[in-house]
Motif scaffolding. Sequence first.
Motif, PDB file in Angstrom:
ATOM      1  N   HIS A   1     -12.753  29.505  22.134  1.00  0.00           N
ATOM      2  CA  HIS A   1     -12.407  28.405  23.362  1.00  0.00           C
ATOM      3  C   HIS A   1     -11.930  27.027  22.869  1.00  0.00           C
ATOM      4  CE1 HIS A   1     -13.023  31.465  26.428  1.00  0.00           C
ATOM      5  NE2 HIS A   1     -13.901  31.836  26.169  1.00  0.00           N
TER       6      HIS A   1
ATOM      7  N   ARG B   1      -2.797  31.350  18.764  1.00  0.00           N
ATOM      8  CA  ARG B   1      -2.752  30.409  19.943  1.00  0.00           C
ATOM      9  C   ARG B   1      -1.186  29.927  19.754  1.00  0.00           C
ATOM     10  NH1 ARG B   1      -1.218  26.246  23.091  1.00  0.00           N
ATOM     11  NH2 ARG B   1      -2.913  24.891  24.176  1.00  0.00           N
TER      12      ARG B   1
ATOM     13  N   TRP C   1      -0.133  31.137  25.173  1.00  0.00           N
ATOM     14  CA  TRP C   1      -0.968  32.209  25.229  1.00  0.00           C
ATOM     15  C   TRP C   1      -2.100  31.912  23.901  1.00  0.00           C
ATOM     16  CZ3 TRP C   1      -0.622  35.363  28.904  1.00  0.00           C
ATOM     17  CH2 TRP C   1       0.676  35.713  29.653  1.00  0.00           C
ATOM     18  N   LYS C   2      -3.187  32.225  24.126  1.00  0.00           N
ATOM     19  CA  LYS C   2      -4.248  32.481  23.219  1.00  0.00           C
ATOM     20  C   LYS C   2      -4.832  34.061  23.228  1.00  0.00           C
ATOM     21  CE  LYS C   2      -7.598  29.110  22.578  1.00  0.00           C
ATOM     22  NZ  LYS C   2      -8.588  28.556  22.762  1.00  0.00           N
TER      23      LYS C   2
ATOM     24  N   PHE D   1      -5.679  34.760  27.102  1.00  0.00           N
ATOM     25  CA  PHE D   1      -5.490  33.614  28.144  1.00  0.00           C
ATOM     26  C   PHE D   1      -4.040  33.103  28.281  1.00  0.00           C
ATOM     27  CE2 PHE D   1      -9.799  33.873  26.152  1.00  0.00           C
ATOM     28  CZ  PHE D   1     -10.688  34.102  27.190  1.00  0.00           C
TER      29      PHE D   1
ATOM     30  N   LEU E   1      -2.193  30.191  28.905  1.00  0.00           N
ATOM     31  CA  LEU E   1      -2.480  28.821  29.036  1.00  0.00           C
ATOM     32  C   LEU E   1      -1.671  27.918  29.975  1.00  0.00           C
ATOM     33  CD1 LEU E   1      -3.178  28.585  25.084  1.00  0.00           C
ATOM     34  CD2 LEU E   1      -4.782  28.882  26.769  1.00  0.00           C
TER      35      LEU E   1
ATOM     36  N   ASP F   1      -3.710  29.045  33.219  1.00  0.00           N
ATOM     37  CA  ASP F   1      -5.162  28.826  33.188  1.00  0.00           C
ATOM     38  C   ASP F   1      -5.374  28.170  31.829  1.00  0.00           C
ATOM     39  OD1 ASP F   1      -7.860  29.689  33.173  1.00  0.00           O
ATOM     40  OD2 ASP F   1      -7.451  31.528  32.316  1.00  0.00           O
TER      41      ASP F   1
ATOM     42  N   GLU G   1      -8.887  28.361  30.362  1.00  0.00           N
ATOM     43  CA  GLU G   1      -9.093  29.822  29.659  1.00  0.00           C
ATOM     44  C   GLU G   1     -10.236  30.363  30.523  1.00  0.00           C
ATOM     45  OE1 GLU G   1     -10.104  28.896  25.655  1.00  0.00           O
ATOM     46  OE2 GLU G   1      -8.604  27.564  25.352  1.00  0.00           O
TER      47      GLU G   1
ATOM     48  N   ASP H   1     -10.058  36.011  31.543  1.00  0.00           N
ATOM     49  CA  ASP H   1      -9.661  36.814  30.228  1.00  0.00           C
ATOM     50  C   ASP H   1      -8.844  37.986  30.637  1.00  0.00           C
ATOM     51  OD1 ASP H   1      -9.515  38.278  27.976  1.00  0.00           O
ATOM     52  OD2 ASP H   1     -11.442  38.484  27.735  1.00  0.00           O
TER      53      ASP H   1
END
Lengths: 520, 520
Positions: free
Chosen positions: B339, B439, B443-444, B456, B458, B461, B464, B467
């Motif tokens: 995170h 990342r 997106w992650k 996630f 991004l 959200d 994060e 999920d």
Amino acid sequence: MSAVRNVLFIMCDQLRRDHLSCYGGRVPTPHIDALAARGVVFDHAYVQSGVCGPSRMSYYTGRYVTSHGATWNRVPLSIAEPTLGDYVHEIGRSVALAGKTHVMPDDDGLARFGIAPDSPRGVRLRAGGFVEVDRYDGHLPPGPESGYADWLRARGYAGADPWHEHVIAAADGGRVVSGWQLRNAHLPACVAEAHSETAYMTDVALDWIRAQRDAPWVLHLSYVKPHWPYLAPAPYHAMFRGADTGPIVHGPQDGTADEHPVMRAYRRHDECQSFGREDVARHVRPAYMGLVAQVDAHVGRLMAALEADGRLRDTLVMFTADHGEFLGDRGLGEKELFHDEVVRVPFIVVDPDERADATRGRRDARFVEAVDVVPTILAALGGGEAPYRCEGRSLLPLLRGEAPGAWRDAVYSELDYSFRRARLVLGRRAGECRGTMVRTAEWKYVAWQGFRPQLFDLARDPLELRDLGAAPGMDRVRADLHARLCDWLATRRNRTTMSDAAIEARTDLHRRFGIHIGIW
Amino acid sequence: MSAVRNVLFIMCDQLRRDHLSCYGGRVPTPHIDALAARGVVFDHAYVQSGVCGPSRMSYYTGRYVTSHGATWNRVPLSIAEPTLGDYVHEIGRSVALAGKTHVMPDDDGLARFGIAPDSPRGVRLRAGGFVEVDRYDGHLPPGPESGYADWLRARGYAGADPWHEHVIAAADGGRVVSGWQLRNAHLPACVAEAHSETAYMTDVALDWIRAQRDAPWVLHLSYVKPHWPYLAPAPYHAMFRGADTGPIVHGPQDGTADEHPVMRAYRRHDECQSFGREDVARHVRPAYMGLVAQVDAHVGRLMAALEADGRLRDTLVMFTADHGEFLGDRGLGEKELFHDEVVRVPFIVVDPDERADATRGRRDARFVEAVDVVPTILAALGGGEAPYRCEGRSLLPLLRGEAPGAWRDAVYSELDYSFRRARLVLGRRAGECRGTMVRTAEWKYVAWQGFRPQLFDLARDPLELRDLGAAPGMDRVRADLHARLCDWLATRRNRTTMSDAAIEARTDLHRRFGIHIGIW
């Protein structure tokens, strides 16, 4: 038969598996077949790369190419990569070398650590951990690490470069011609058979073994043949004819726009331009077959001597190759890429231990890889489990009929064609030229940087004639195999300074070391 | 402002980006903000691992964790991995160290190469290439590599272990209590602020810088705070209150069966058990914030001294952290995982060169990684292009408003939780515990061995909280990101003994070396 006391690790260069009679081939190889009868023949043995340097570094380190990093010929093996010789050294013994290793010294590494190249440690590290009895990599005139040039001169082969002038020269009528040229492959070499590279290195090995007298030994005998130049000494030059050379395999996509771009680019190499002509392949194959037959004869000479000395009883013998070659199949010459002609090699092990009696003469279909050699030799010498950083497994349980637990269900091979004309043909930079193969029981899949993958259905297409890398309806198969490759890449032994076992012994023990994290 | 003559590379340990006022945080950090005003603030700077050891080894080698192999704390950095100090040594200078590195010496490597640990080379290699002015890794009593214990004794802090007895001790009424226990985080440390770890190491740095007089220098000042033990000296212990600590973030899946298994396993760690209680987080955060404010004050003291000495004009200053920390967000404590609280760090660079005048005070949204530090420092010192094996890029073009060509569009981070209780909770073996994050702007994505990925969104959200690693309809997104990870893994700089440039200079040139392959 008794416990393993000595190890003889024989490697041939560019020896194609399907040419040996014990693998169903057209060259009678009675002496290698005799090894097969006394040991185990592995039917699915794969090298970690289809080219000398990276393949050998995997044989010598027990690690995949992505792990040892010497991705192609002439890339130095980092001296941080311990080798078979180093591991055997750690248990108080050494590995002697007669022949080729293709190890390029990591002189930058030596300089970084202040190790004089001519110090005992420097000499050993520069040699990849081997104790060089006679090092000779072939395909160039022998250097000072080999006695071959002087030995030739002592036998009347005069000149500054007896290799070029005699060993790879042939007489065409009154004219001396070069073995570099494939057109001369039908001629006998200007060197007597007894003075050829294969004969010389067998003599070196035999002399060295006998000089050990009662001391146990480990020897890597590494022949430079049947690798090019394709010129056999008499009588081997004329032992086979074009009609003996069998079918030449062609796939429906060879050379077409449907073919994989990297394959097509390889066709632009000189050796593929030549071997792409069937007349050339038919002209060269007999010489290659003769060189194979010659290697077999010298393996026989060696084994006879070992037997006479009582050494067959206590010597583990491994016989394999660093890779095969195309010889005109698929219209290709030479090696690299991922077809079975190149990456699937002969692999025979004779274990003198009586526990191996039950497997003598057997064929084993399980997957074997070049990285298994280091763990196998160490285990045979009583060195215990393979070092953590080794990525292969000992084959002793297979040889001795033990249940080795779950065995691998796939093998892996890699190629970095950055050094090759194919890179220029494809307009790519060095570092963008990697291919990685996974081969399972059913499939062979090759991921290529920047290009579509290759895929072969080995159940329906064992000769790998039809590339399904872009075929419709195969997305799931390709995705699954690609995922296997990713998982494999993600689990390489890159944490080289601490083993999994060491970590398991200290997991969650920070409190024991006076570190108290997050307690209320 | 003028050309770079000196480099001051400041690292904090476990400093959370969003706590600095220049990053919108609740701790006023005027002195760090002043750096930001004079330099460039990077808004998307990521570490290569969310835990000290591997993160720092990436900072020091310029290589990703999978490449340098020191995957967690206390894993030795192979001496075959050249570091910042080694590279700077090659251009005739050196990198001094005041503070923490977490480099564990590779004594097996030294033994392999016959390097005496106490020889000049051995000392440098064991120190990861740094010249140790005062090495102090924190979280344990200072060892002989640091003068801190004696310095404390000279100032009246008696005892065999003044660190435990004073620095991380507090007086609770008449009773001496330990800073290891979170319950004591509200108390002042039994050490005067001027004698605390942060003050001491600033003194060491200042003394050393002034001792250089007119000689140029490179210093890595590496604070052990605000890393635990969470105990601040007065007045910093009482500078903040629970009410100042801001929101504590929780996701809807936290601790539920929907949560990722590795996340759930981490909740079983002591620090998560404690920080999972909001009262604990509110109790500890003020001490952490105080420690951050204290670091800021000493950065101010340092900068004022540099300014007084005229050194701001010719010193490149980098300010960053090895990772952040959760501090109760998501019900987690400490670090690791992927995170942003942990892997996204503060990263500020002040380049004194006049070519950087145009970017002063700017924020740069481009992706920066820890691996960029080595290339940046080398470039700033006139060392030219980064060594081939470095996987980062110099930030100088960004600092100097030049067009650096295509910049990276993703960052990567890794974790090996083999050492952690989570491994036991999940019933896995060491070597089966890797997570790898990519990342991108949107997106992650985190791939985990043996478990579903995390994902996630991004854009929708940014915190994060949700999920999507198992969410329906996201297969394509996950597949694309997984493919990116695979491609990244497949292109690591594992061929360390020969550069791409060297290969490009010798591609297809075998004929020049007398090797004639496949000519008719």
